[in-house]
Design a protein around this motif. Structure first.
Motif, PDB file in Angstrom:
ATOM      1  N   LEU A  43       6.382   2.172  -2.407  1.00  0.00           N
ATOM      2  CA  LEU A  43       6.892   3.190  -1.479  1.00  0.00           C
ATOM      3  C   LEU A  43       7.229   2.249  -0.427  1.00  0.00           C
ATOM      4  CD1 LEU A  43       3.946   5.798  -1.762  1.00  0.00           C
ATOM      5  CD2 LEU A  43       6.097   6.236  -2.273  1.00  0.00           C
ATOM      6  N   PRO A  44       8.295   2.733   0.163  1.00  0.00           N
ATOM      7  CA  PRO A  44       9.235   1.895   1.456  1.00  0.00           C
ATOM      8  C   PRO A  44       8.597   1.908   2.735  1.00  0.00           C
ATOM      9  CG  PRO A  44      10.304   3.813   1.014  1.00  0.00           C
ATOM     10  CD  PRO A  44       9.311   4.074   0.171  1.00  0.00           C
ATOM     11  N   PHE A  45       7.258   1.653   2.832  1.00  0.00           N
ATOM     12  CA  PHE A  45       6.596   1.462   4.359  1.00  0.00           C
ATOM     13  C   PHE A  45       6.994   0.167   4.742  1.00  0.00           C
ATOM     14  CE2 PHE A  45       3.244   3.839   1.834  1.00  0.00           C
ATOM     15  CZ  PHE A  45       2.928   5.012   2.710  1.00  0.00           C
ATOM     16  N   PRO A  46       7.366   0.449   6.056  1.00  0.00           N
ATOM     17  CA  PRO A  46       7.733  -0.554   6.894  1.00  0.00           C
ATOM     18  C   PRO A  46       6.725  -1.695   7.015  1.00  0.00           C
ATOM     19  CG  PRO A  46       7.509   1.359   8.412  1.00  0.00           C
ATOM     20  CD  PRO A  46       7.243   1.782   6.862  1.00  0.00           C
ATOM     21  N   ALA A  47       5.542  -1.302   6.907  1.00  0.00           N
ATOM     22  CA  ALA A  47       4.568  -2.342   7.178  1.00  0.00           C
ATOM     23  C   ALA A  47       3.319  -1.811   6.736  1.00  0.00           C
ATOM     24  CB  ALA A  47       4.452  -2.644   8.614  1.00  0.00           C
ATOM     25  N   ALA A  48       2.320  -2.612   6.187  1.00  0.00           N
ATOM     26  CA  ALA A  48       0.995  -2.341   5.632  1.00  0.00           C
ATOM     27  C   ALA A  48      -0.003  -2.875   5.895  1.00  0.00           C
ATOM     28  CB  ALA A  48       1.357  -1.887   3.981  1.00  0.00           C
ATOM     29  N   LEU A  49      -1.242  -2.710   5.921  1.00  0.00           N
ATOM     30  CA  LEU A  49      -2.450  -3.429   5.836  1.00  0.00           C
ATOM     31  C   LEU A  49      -3.518  -2.837   4.967  1.00  0.00           C
ATOM     32  CD1 LEU A  49      -4.642  -4.965   7.976  1.00  0.00           C
ATOM     33  CD2 LEU A  49      -5.207  -2.965   9.201  1.00  0.00           C
ATOM     34  N   GLU A  50      -3.998  -3.904   4.161  1.00  0.00           N
ATOM     35  CA  GLU A  50      -5.042  -3.729   3.314  1.00  0.00           C
ATOM     36  C   GLU A  50      -6.445  -4.433   3.691  1.00  0.00           C
ATOM     37  OE1 GLU A  50      -2.373  -2.951  -0.922  1.00  0.00           O
ATOM     38  OE2 GLU A  50      -3.152  -4.974  -0.701  1.00  0.00           O
ATOM     39  N   ALA A  51      -7.365  -3.707   3.365  1.00  0.00           N
ATOM     40  CA  ALA A  51      -8.526  -4.244   3.850  1.00  0.00           C
ATOM     41  C   ALA A  51      -9.405  -4.232   2.967  1.00  0.00           C
ATOM     42  CB  ALA A  51      -9.093  -3.404   5.043  1.00  0.00           C
ATOM     43  N   ASP A  52     -10.379  -5.342   2.419  1.00  0.00           N
ATOM     44  CA  ASP A  52     -11.135  -5.235   1.236  1.00  0.00           C
ATOM     45  C   ASP A  52     -12.075  -6.387   1.625  1.00  0.00           C
ATOM     46  OD1 ASP A  52     -12.470  -4.645  -0.977  1.00  0.00           O
ATOM     47  OD2 ASP A  52     -10.466  -4.138  -1.780  1.00  0.00           O
ATOM     48  N   LEU A  53     -13.183  -6.460   0.608  1.00  0.00           N
ATOM     49  CA  LEU A  53     -13.988  -7.862   0.605  1.00  0.00           C
ATOM     50  C   LEU A  53     -13.309  -9.262   0.851  1.00  0.00           C
ATOM     51  CD1 LEU A  53     -16.961  -6.251  -1.641  1.00  0.00           C
ATOM     52  CD2 LEU A  53     -17.117  -6.628   1.028  1.00  0.00           C
ATOM     53  N   PRO A  54     -13.764 -10.113   1.197  1.00  0.00           N
ATOM     54  CA  PRO A  54     -13.154 -11.150   1.258  1.00  0.00           C
ATOM     55  C   PRO A  54     -12.649 -12.042   0.112  1.00  0.00           C
ATOM     56  CG  PRO A  54     -14.903 -11.510   2.939  1.00  0.00           C
ATOM     57  CD  PRO A  54     -15.238  -9.856   2.009  1.00  0.00           C
ATOM     58  N   ALA A  55     -13.500 -11.789  -0.966  1.00  0.00           N
ATOM     59  CA  ALA A  55     -12.846 -12.405  -2.350  1.00  0.00           C
ATOM     60  C   ALA A  55     -11.743 -11.574  -2.612  1.00  0.00           C
ATOM     61  CB  ALA A  55     -14.139 -12.411  -3.220  1.00  0.00           C
TER      62      ALA A  55
ATOM     63  N   THR B  21       6.486   5.715   9.224  1.00  0.00           N
ATOM     64  CA  THR B  21       5.053   5.579   9.037  1.00  0.00           C
ATOM     65  C   THR B  21       4.685   4.598   8.421  1.00  0.00           C
ATOM     66  OG1 THR B  21       5.089   7.973   8.544  1.00  0.00           O
ATOM     67  CG2 THR B  21       3.176   6.766   7.597  1.00  0.00           C
ATOM     68  N   VAL B  22       3.451   3.855   8.656  1.00  0.00           N
ATOM     69  CA  VAL B  22       2.725   2.617   8.260  1.00  0.00           C
ATOM     70  C   VAL B  22       1.621   2.885   7.585  1.00  0.00           C
ATOM     71  CG1 VAL B  22       3.997   0.947  10.099  1.00  0.00           C
ATOM     72  CG2 VAL B  22       1.413   1.901  10.235  1.00  0.00           C
ATOM     73  N   LEU B  23       1.304   1.882   6.669  1.00  0.00           N
ATOM     74  CA  LEU B  23       0.178   2.523   5.675  1.00  0.00           C
ATOM     75  C   LEU B  23      -1.309   1.403   5.880  1.00  0.00           C
ATOM     76  CD1 LEU B  23      -0.829   3.697   3.022  1.00  0.00           C
ATOM     77  CD2 LEU B  23      -0.059   1.666   1.783  1.00  0.00           C
ATOM     78  N   VAL B  24      -2.117   1.839   6.042  1.00  0.00           N
ATOM     79  CA  VAL B  24      -3.550   1.331   6.161  1.00  0.00           C
ATOM     80  C   VAL B  24      -4.367   1.882   4.887  1.00  0.00           C
ATOM     81  CG1 VAL B  24      -5.459   0.780   7.517  1.00  0.00           C
ATOM     82  CG2 VAL B  24      -3.387   1.294   8.514  1.00  0.00           C
ATOM     83  N   VAL B  25      -4.905   0.902   4.162  1.00  0.00           N
ATOM     84  CA  VAL B  25      -5.752   1.126   3.032  1.00  0.00           C
ATOM     85  C   VAL B  25      -7.086   0.311   3.103  1.00  0.00           C
ATOM     86  CG1 VAL B  25      -6.054   1.257   0.264  1.00  0.00           C
ATOM     87  CG2 VAL B  25      -3.706   1.373   1.483  1.00  0.00           C
ATOM     88  N   CYS B  26      -8.218   1.154   3.023  1.00  0.00           N
ATOM     89  CA  CYS B  26      -9.462   0.352   2.901  1.00  0.00           C
ATOM     90  C   CYS B  26      -9.994   0.405   1.336  1.00  0.00           C
ATOM     91  CB  CYS B  26     -10.538   1.222   3.732  1.00  0.00           C
ATOM     92  SG  CYS B  26     -10.327   0.525   5.476  1.00  0.00           S
ATOM     93  N   GLY B  27     -10.574  -0.765   0.985  1.00  0.00           N
ATOM     94  CA  GLY B  27     -10.821  -0.984  -0.344  1.00  0.00           C
ATOM     95  C   GLY B  27      -9.680  -0.956  -1.281  1.00  0.00           C
ATOM     96  N   ALA B  28      -8.500  -1.688  -0.920  1.00  0.00           N
ATOM     97  CA  ALA B  28      -7.431  -1.596  -1.356  1.00  0.00           C
ATOM     98  C   ALA B  28      -7.362  -2.031  -2.994  1.00  0.00           C
ATOM     99  CB  ALA B  28      -6.329  -2.495  -0.702  1.00  0.00           C
ATOM    100  N   GLY B  29      -8.297  -2.988  -3.246  1.00  0.00           N
ATOM    101  CA  GLY B  29      -8.390  -3.623  -4.581  1.00  0.00           C
ATOM    102  C   GLY B  29      -6.791  -4.151  -4.937  1.00  0.00           C
ATOM    103  N   PHE B  30      -6.393  -3.934  -6.136  1.00  0.00           N
ATOM    104  CA  PHE B  30      -5.048  -4.450  -6.842  1.00  0.00           C
ATOM    105  C   PHE B  30      -4.096  -2.848  -6.632  1.00  0.00           C
ATOM    106  CE2 PHE B  30      -7.619  -7.661  -8.080  1.00  0.00           C
ATOM    107  CZ  PHE B  30      -6.822  -8.793  -7.645  1.00  0.00           C
ATOM    108  N   SER B  31      -4.310  -2.024  -5.631  1.00  0.00           N
ATOM    109  CA  SER B  31      -3.494  -0.955  -5.659  1.00  0.00           C
ATOM    110  C   SER B  31      -1.977  -1.464  -5.382  1.00  0.00           C
ATOM    111  CB  SER B  31      -3.776   0.195  -4.592  1.00  0.00           C
ATOM    112  OG  SER B  31      -3.846  -0.172  -3.373  1.00  0.00           O
ATOM    113  N   SER B  32      -0.775  -0.359  -5.668  1.00  0.00           N
ATOM    114  CA  SER B  32       0.355  -0.925  -5.547  1.00  0.00           C
ATOM    115  C   SER B  32       1.032  -0.161  -4.465  1.00  0.00           C
ATOM    116  CB  SER B  32       1.159  -0.508  -7.081  1.00  0.00           C
ATOM    117  OG  SER B  32       0.456  -1.248  -7.850  1.00  0.00           O
ATOM    118  N   TYR B  33       0.676   0.759  -3.747  1.00  0.00           N
ATOM    119  CA  TYR B  33       1.118   1.724  -2.753  1.00  0.00           C
ATOM    120  C   TYR B  33       2.425   0.969  -1.942  1.00  0.00           C
ATOM    121  CZ  TYR B  33      -2.714   4.552  -4.402  1.00  0.00           C
ATOM    122  OH  TYR B  33      -3.421   5.288  -5.046  1.00  0.00           O
TER     123      TYR B  33
END
Length: 289
Positions: free
Chosen positions: A97-109, A81-93
């Protein structure tokens, strides 16, 4: 450090989780705050606690713990399972956790700040190396959401997806909020979605009104979106596991130490895909599996 806008809430979330390490079970929460900003963030958190809301550490820690447990459950069901987080901020997920890959989406800054800090922490050995892509998008636009969908499908490449929208939906206009809630449906292989939201029944909550006034003075948008359990089930088309702050206190603390009347009523809704629910039933004791 930027002391305004949505970036402010990201620092406060990490400080809140760092204040309750046993409850949050996020040993990396404080690490995301740069050393040079740590004292200012603590002072800002105390200002927020004294002026508006002394229980952010409780609610944010409970929220993160429940989402992390949900993600761990998804990985137990399928380690690919891979992880996708919207509004990721500075979360640690992705680093907890041992995800093989992850995508974090947030505002540019935010996305740029997270990318820099992740590189610093990885280089110092404070966090493990992970395959994490930081995507800069505006989730209020259809184009931004489409960009997330395209990137998520490329990342997953047929693997299951765990999709999280945490601490972001209520800051979006209603149509965008609903679109972000259901964004995982477009990924094609989403196994579970976890979304935090403010329930419509609590729209007039005194604590919530005071919190929004405080953030308005720091340029957080005035609009707020609220949802209902029935609306979420209609959007997902599946049953929803819905947990509020009192439910989560019973789950992780063993009792309700702070009434929901004194809390910002942030709920977490979890929706499992039909295949995931069937697998859970097959693995249950007495199922014959």
């Amino acid at each position: 450090m930027q002391h305004g806008g949505v970036e402010l809430t990201a620092y406060l979330v990490n400080e809140s989780r760092a204040r309750k390490p046993d409850l949050a079970e996020d040993p990396l929460a404080g690490a995301w705050i740069p050393d040079g900003d740590r004292s200012a963030v603590r002072a800002l958190w105390r200002e927020f606690a004294d002026a508006v809301y002394p229980h952010d550490d409780l609610v944010v820690s409970l929220r993160g713990r429940y989402i992390a447990d949900t993600l761990a459950r998804a990985l137990r069901a399928d380690p690919d399972t891979v992880l996708v987080v919207c509004g990721a901020g500075f979360s640690s997920y992705p680093w907890l956790l041992p995800f093989p890959a992850a995508l974090e989406a947030d505002l540019p800054a935010m996305a740029a700040a997270k990318r820099r800090r992740a590189a610093e922490l990885t280089a110092s050995g404070a966090v493990p190396e992970r395959e994490v892509r930081h995507l800069a998008v505006d989730l209020t636009t259809a184009e931004g959401r489409a960009e997330v969908t395209t990137a998520a499908r490329e990342l997953a490449d047929g693997r299951p997806v765990a999709y999280v929208a945490e601490g972001v939906v209520f800051y979006l206009p209603p149509d965008a909020a609903r679109a972000v809630v259901t964004l995982g449906a477009g990924f094609g292989t989403t196994a579970v979605t976890a979304v935090s939201y403010w329930p419509a029944a609590a729209a007039g909550c005194r604590v919530l009104a005071e919190q929004r006034d405080w953030f308005l003075r720091r340029d957080v948008p005035a609009d707020a979106s609220h949802l209902t359990h029935d609306e979420l089930e209609s959007l997902f088309g599946t049953p929803v596991e819905d947990r509020g702050p009192e439910d989560l206190q019973r789950r992780y603390v063993g009792e309700v130490s702070v009434s929901e009347a004194d809390l910002i009523p942030e709920y977490v809704a979890v929706s499992w895909a039909a295949a995931s629910r069937a697998a859970d039933r097959a693995a249950a004791p007495g199922s014959g599996a």
